[in-house]
Design a protein around this motif. Structure first.
Motif, PDB file in Angstrom:
ATOM      1  N   SER A 142       0.726  -1.375   0.100  1.00 56.92           N
ATOM      2  CA  SER A 142       0.053   0.066  -0.034  1.00 56.92           C
ATOM      3  C   SER A 142       0.692   1.288   0.076  1.00 56.92           C
ATOM      4  O   SER A 142       0.282   2.346  -0.196  1.00 56.92           O
ATOM      5  N   GLY A 143       2.122   1.135  -0.145  1.00 54.51           N
ATOM      6  CA  GLY A 143       3.122   2.254  -0.151  1.00 54.51           C
ATOM      7  C   GLY A 143       4.590   1.968   0.147  1.00 54.51           C
ATOM      8  O   GLY A 143       4.853   0.987   0.443  1.00 54.51           O
ATOM      9  N   GLN A 144       5.289   3.045  -0.428  1.00 54.83           N
ATOM     10  CA  GLN A 144       6.604   2.921  -0.003  1.00 54.83           C
ATOM     11  C   GLN A 144       7.402   3.927   1.163  1.00 54.83           C
ATOM     12  O   GLN A 144       6.846   4.767   1.275  1.00 54.83           O
ATOM     13  N   TRP A 157       5.039  -0.786   2.803  1.00 53.62           N
ATOM     14  CA  TRP A 157       3.540  -0.643   3.854  1.00 53.62           C
ATOM     15  C   TRP A 157       2.750  -1.778   3.249  1.00 53.62           C
ATOM     16  O   TRP A 157       2.742  -1.927   1.795  1.00 53.62           O
ATOM     17  N   ARG A 159      -0.953  -3.522   3.644  1.00 50.86           N
ATOM     18  CA  ARG A 159      -2.143  -3.395   4.517  1.00 50.86           C
ATOM     19  C   ARG A 159      -3.197  -4.686   4.191  1.00 50.86           C
ATOM     20  O   ARG A 159      -3.280  -5.015   2.989  1.00 50.86           O
TER      21      ARG A 159
END
Ligand SMILES: CC(C)(COP(=O)(O)OP(=O)(O)OC[C@H]1O[C@@H](n2cnc3c(N)ncnc32)[C@H](O)[C@@H]1OP(=O)(O)O)[C@@H](O)C(=O)NCCC(=O)NCCS
Length: 166
Positions: A142-144, A157, A159
């Motif tokens: 869901s993200g870096q 990240w 999730r």
């Protein structure tokens, strides 16, 4: 006439099943064993040491679980909650017992101890073992977080969507 008898087949040896790990809240007396497990599981700098483990064990909102096999600590999972989000803070399995489902069972146990709301965690980008485990358990990137684990060691990240109600 004498007929040579066929060699007698040995009775099949039943393989003893591996003992099943038992998962439960960590005991104070087990914290030194968890510190040793951390040092074996993580590279230097990422392993939690005893003072940090003591603080985590003392924090009321933290869920600190271990897997035990014949009384020995073979894995740990630590989680907490930030608002509606459950977070996996740490997951480690002794190198001697990996690929037996212990990590998956610990992750499921810490999720169950933090019911309701999405789960969130950070994993090092090149940690293919942990990323595969998390993906199998329903976590999605869901993200870096560039250089989160040190220069050139990026974080991802992940999730897991869960209903608010549990
Ligand atoms: C990541 C870790 C916890 C996995 O523990 P484990 O008990 O071996 O995991 P499991 O047996 O439950 O594995 C579940 C699945 O994850 C994947 N997986 C686990 N280890 C893997 C590896 N080395 N390579 C590729 N896939 C792997 C596989 O899909 C595996 O299923 P399979 O064995 O049926 O193929 C363990 O390797 C570990 O402690 N690593 C060091 C600490 C760490 O990186 N923690 C996570 C920090 S975010």
């Amino acid at each position: 006439m004498v007929v040579a008898s066929e060699p007698r087949a040995e009775p099949a040896q039943a393989e003893a099943p591996a003992p099943r790990p038992v998962i439960g809240p960590v005991r104070w007396a087990e914290l030194p064993a968890v510190a040793r497990l951390q040092a074996r599981a993580f590279r230097r700098g990422l392993a939690y040491r005893l003072p940090t483990l003591l603080l985590l064990r003392a924090s009321p909102g933290v869920r600190f679980l271990v897997a035990r096999e014949q009384g020995r600590v073979i894995g740990c999972a630590i989680g907490d909650r930030a608002g509606t989000i459950g977070r996996v803070v740490n997951l480690a399995v002794d190198p001697d017992v990996r690929r037996r489902g212990v990590g998956t069972a610990l992750l499921a146990a810490v999720e169950a101890a933090l019911p309701g709301g999405d789960m969130l965690l950070m994993v090092e980008a090149h940690n293919t073992a942990a990323r595969a485990l998390y993906e199998h358990a329903g976590y999605l990137p869901s993200g870096q977080a560039p250089n989160y684990y040190g220069r050139g060691h990026h974080g991802i990240w992940m999730r897991k969507p869960r209903p608010q109600g549990g």
